[in-house]
Enzyme design. Structure first.
Site: not given
Length: 442
Positions: A128, A245, A250, A263
């Site tokens: 990524g 989040d 995630n 994350d």
């Protein structure tokens, strides 16, 4: 389809985290069964988030680069993690080593932690890329173990001062947290230009990709993943950490199909139990965050409700353009499809209460109230935590080094060349970043 960088890297050119420092209004006193009145004390803050640039279905925001990206698929005693507040500001210059000269003593014998650096790993492919760095799949040359290496550019982080603080927080949280459903940090080191965090490689890829492939999950499948996330969130909250989040991007899957929550760039260690930063991904943000009120760990239970709804129906309950999504979160009732069971509807309605004080998971019962809900009546929590329950999805992995469960637009990219300079910690902003997990002591 969301990129893997949002799950492990957590930094995207299309989706940027909100880290606004606006003055926030204080939360009105709310009765346990009373819906909150929407305040008008934050017009500038709300107006800034509501700038409309087109239709979106999944938008994450940053105060500097506010670019959305579309979703493609429809009373327990707390241990507080202590953070070094001078971590970023202090100065340190190390010799040409990559790891602080740490020692550990076992049975009266000192064992020195082996120094580790970039040359100890071979990059196999890109997993990524984002605005501040990238993620490589790497192989440790000595052990032949595969890891995901998160590489962040120091210069970009220093310019974006708050990003440097977020990386510092993420690094320290990952060092403290150990849980079967939370990503593990094995190494951290730095070069003159970059920060490196060597993380557990979740070979099963993103839950989002599997959800997109399935369209929606059956109730037993959604229950399994929601239950593992309940255990992960409960552990974080017990350490005073607000995750902030939670979303499918995630949530990774390991080789057996268990959840790996990753994350922690937006996570917050709240010493007094409250914080007020507006951050997260709009579709999964609790109303009190959008309103600029003080909030605590209860925002994570709202996000769990949104994620559960997403798994059961194929899309979040509130989506669309920014302003419409925010207005819906703040004022509209959630629509519960007819095909959901009564238990699922009841759990969703209680997790998605706009009044945080009346939300399932709030004090004083906290996570116990979530676990004891009849939706989870078939879950054996001890067996689940001990990984004795077979996951509903077993990822197909024929060659772990091929990163088969990640986006080919990244895995097919050519890995760039790197510098062979002598690595020294010469920048004052990132003192004591280096880390080696105790299990890797030689």
């Amino acid at each position: 389809m969301f990129d893997f960088e949002e799950a492990i890297l957590g930094l995207s050119e299309r989706l940027q985290d909100v880290a606004l420092n606006n003055n926030t209004a204080k939360e009105d006193d709310l009765q346990p069964n009373q819906e909150p009145q929407l305040p008008s004390a934050q017009p500038q803050m709300i107006q800034q988030l509501q700038q409309d640039d087109g239709s979106t279905t999944s938008s994450q925001y940053n105060s500097d680069t506010d670019e959305p990206a579309p979703r493609q698929k429809p009373l327990k005693q707390q241990k507080i993690v202590a953070l070094d507040q001078d971590y970023i500001a202090s100065y340190s210059t190390e010799a040409s080593t990559l790891v602080d000269p740490l020692t550990v003593t076992s049975s009266s014998t000192e064992t020195r932690i082996r120094k580790v650096g970039k040359d100890d790993f071979k990059s196999l492919c890109v997993l990524g890329r984002g605005a501040f760095g990238k993620v490589h799949l790497v192989r440790h040359e000595q052990s032949q173990q595969l890891y995901a290496m998160k590489i962040l550019k120091k210069a970009s982080l220093i310019v974006q001062g708050k990003q440097a603080n977020q990386v510092k927080t993420e690094r320290q949280i990952l060092e403290e947290v150990r849980h079967p459903f939370i990503v593990k940090l094995y190494y951290a080191f730095q070069t003159p230009d970059d920060l490196h965090m060597v993380l557990e490689y979740a070979v099963g890829g993103e839950l989002f990709r599997h959800l997109t492939h399935e369209g929606m999950f059956s109730e037993p499948m959604a229950r399994f993943y929601a239950a593992e996330l309940v255990l992960a969130l409960d552990h974080l909250h017990s350490l005073g950490i607000v995750y902030r989040d939670l979303k499918p991007e995630n949530c990774l899957l390991d080789a057996q199909g268990h959840i790996i929550l990753t994350d922690f760039g937006l996570s917050k260690v709240s010493m007094d139990g409250k914080t007020n930063t507006i951050c997260g991904t709009i579709e999964y943000m609790a109303p009190e965050i959008l309103m600029g009120l003080d909030y605590d760990h209860v925002v994570d239970w709202w996000s769990l409700g949104i994620l559960l709804y997403d798994m059961l129906t194929g899309s979040p309950p509130f989506s669309g353009q920014r302003k419409k999504t925010m207005d819906a979160i703040l004022s509209k009732k959630i629509y519960l499809p007819y095909y959901l069971t009564s238990d699922a509807k009841d759990l969703l309605s209680k997790l998605l209460r706009k009044n945080p004080n009346a939300r399932l998971g709030a004090k004083p019962k906290r996570s116990d109230a979530v676990r004891k809900h009849r939706f989870f009546s078939k879950i054996h929590w001890k067996d689940l935590e001990n990984r004795k329950v077979t996951p509903p999805i077993c990822p197909v992995v024929t060659n772990p080094e091929a990163a088969e469960n990640f986006d080919p637009q990244f895995t097919n990219q050519t890995i760039g060349s790197s510098s062979n300079a002598i690595y020294q910690e010469t920048q004052a902003h990132f003192r004591d970043f280096s880390f080696v997990d105790a299990s890797l002591v030689v």
